[in-house]
Scaffold this active site. Sequence first.
Site, PDB file in Angstrom:
ATOM      1  CG  ASN A 115      -1.748   1.199   1.410  1.00 29.42           C
ATOM      2  OD1 ASN A 115      -1.841   2.015   0.492  1.00 29.42           O
ATOM      3  ND2 ASN A 115      -2.370   1.339   2.570  1.00 29.42           N
ATOM      4  CD1 TRP A 116       3.636   0.989  -2.700  1.00 24.75           C
ATOM      5  CD2 TRP A 116       3.463   1.871  -4.755  1.00 24.75           C
ATOM      6  NE1 TRP A 116       4.296   0.147  -3.572  1.00 24.75           N
ATOM      7  CE2 TRP A 116       4.201   0.667  -4.841  1.00 24.75           C
ATOM      8  CE3 TRP A 116       3.226   2.591  -5.925  1.00 24.75           C
ATOM      9  CZ2 TRP A 116       4.700   0.192  -6.048  1.00 24.75           C
ATOM     10  CZ3 TRP A 116       3.735   2.114  -7.126  1.00 24.75           C
ATOM     11  CH2 TRP A 116       4.461   0.926  -7.185  1.00 24.75           C
ATOM     12  CE  LYS A 117      -0.268   3.173   4.698  1.00 17.86           C
ATOM     13  NZ  LYS A 117      -0.212   3.271   6.156  1.00 17.86           N
ATOM     14  CG  HIS A 127      -5.971   1.698   5.197  1.00 18.34           C
ATOM     15  ND1 HIS A 127      -5.560   2.673   6.079  1.00 18.34           N
ATOM     16  CD2 HIS A 127      -4.933   0.841   5.054  1.00 18.34           C
ATOM     17  CE1 HIS A 127      -4.317   2.412   6.444  1.00 18.34           C
ATOM     18  NE2 HIS A 127      -3.911   1.321   5.834  1.00 18.34           N
ATOM     19  CD  GLU A 153      -3.038   5.395   6.842  1.00 20.45           C
ATOM     20  OE1 GLU A 153      -2.985   5.433   5.599  1.00 20.45           O
ATOM     21  OE2 GLU A 153      -2.118   4.924   7.544  1.00 20.45           O
ATOM     22  CD  GLU A 167      -3.512  -2.706   7.365  1.00 20.68           C
ATOM     23  OE1 GLU A 167      -2.382  -2.895   6.897  1.00 20.68           O
ATOM     24  OE2 GLU A 167      -4.168  -1.682   7.136  1.00 20.68           O
ATOM     25  N   GLY A 181       2.243   2.149  10.882  1.00 16.93           N
ATOM     26  CA  GLY A 181       3.193   3.245  10.733  1.00 16.93           C
ATOM     27  C   GLY A 181       3.863   3.671  12.029  1.00 16.93           C
ATOM     28  CB  SER A 215       4.998  -1.780  12.231  1.00 16.32           C
ATOM     29  OG  SER A 215       4.574  -0.437  12.413  1.00 16.32           O
ATOM     30  N   GLY A 234       2.756  -1.195   4.348  1.00 10.79           N
ATOM     31  CA  GLY A 234       2.773   0.234   4.041  1.00 10.79           C
ATOM     32  C   GLY A 234       4.198   0.710   3.803  1.00 10.79           C
ATOM     33  N   GLY A 235       4.798   1.299   4.833  1.00  9.23           N
ATOM     34  CA  GLY A 235       6.119   1.922   4.720  1.00  9.23           C
ATOM     35  C   GLY A 235       7.159   1.071   4.007  1.00  9.23           C
TER      36      GLY A 235
HETATM   37  P1  PGA Z   1       2.708   0.187   7.760  1.00  8.58           P
HETATM   38  O1  PGA Z   1       1.241   0.384   7.111  1.00  8.58           O
HETATM   39  O2  PGA Z   1       3.274  -1.085   7.173  1.00  8.58           O
HETATM   40  O3  PGA Z   1       3.468   1.408   7.347  1.00  8.58           O
HETATM   41  O4  PGA Z   1       2.508   0.085   9.229  1.00  8.58           O
HETATM   42  C1  PGA Z   1       0.387  -0.694   6.892  1.00  8.58           C
HETATM   43  C2  PGA Z   1      -0.897  -0.211   6.256  1.00  8.58           C
HETATM   44  O5  PGA Z   1      -1.355   0.887   6.587  1.00  8.58           O
HETATM   45  O6  PGA Z   1      -1.482  -0.902   5.398  1.00  8.58           O
END
Ligand code: PGA
Length: 246
Positions: A9-11, A94, A96, A163, A169, A208, A229-230
Amino acid sequence: MRQKLLIGNWKMNGAKSTLLDLMTGLKSGISSLTADIVVCPPFAYLDFVRTILGQSGIMLGAQTVSHQDNGAYTGEVSATMLNDLGCSYVLVGHSERRQYHHETDDVIAQQFVKAKKQSIIPVLCVGETQKEREAHLTEAVISAQIEAIMAVSDFRAAVIAYEPVWAIGTGLSATSKEVEAVHQFIRAKVSMQQSEVAKKLQILYGGSVKPSNAAEIFAMPNVDGGLIGGASLIATDFLSIGKSLK
Ligand code: PGA
């Protein structure tokens, strides 16, 4: 055996130049992975990414989808458009989106339905906040998030990603035992609706995940992959996480 799945997930990150470098890195290492690989770029780059990925085998996903079909919904992108752009997967719910865009379980369920109608696999993201976890509400929160989908659809041709919000994050990740317990709970919950679907359902962990903790989490029997994510923005890290998925 369920096929393993790794989603990046590149956000809201990257530009054409940096994403090109990222994809070049991914493409060079993809052949050593056995899991299915999906990347979810920002909407603006879906077409660009599809062109660059070409026949690499890396699939395309979107980060969200409108709960409406078409019309006067400024800024929204429909499931039909995502289908047109070659998306095979879409994230729905998600944390967010739930937090910053106030998406409710009801809206998320409608998004889920729209995706399935276009034969796009919805990846339902579920998980508790730190406060909910401390109040021992993890199972209650996840139950409600899953039941909202069950009220209008089912989990055939769908994926669930657990998640924990507090792990996204933050560098904090749930322990492999904690993850496995929640994944077991999710599978049992889906099984109450359709036991055959539940057996085949891919349940991913996200929050994470990094090269140093991936293998331990992915070794759990009910963990079928990861939503990253990251670490998905660094080709070597994402490939290294992918190698832990066997
Ligand atoms: P993260 O994000 O790996 O940066 O914790 C995961 C996500 O939001 O899908």
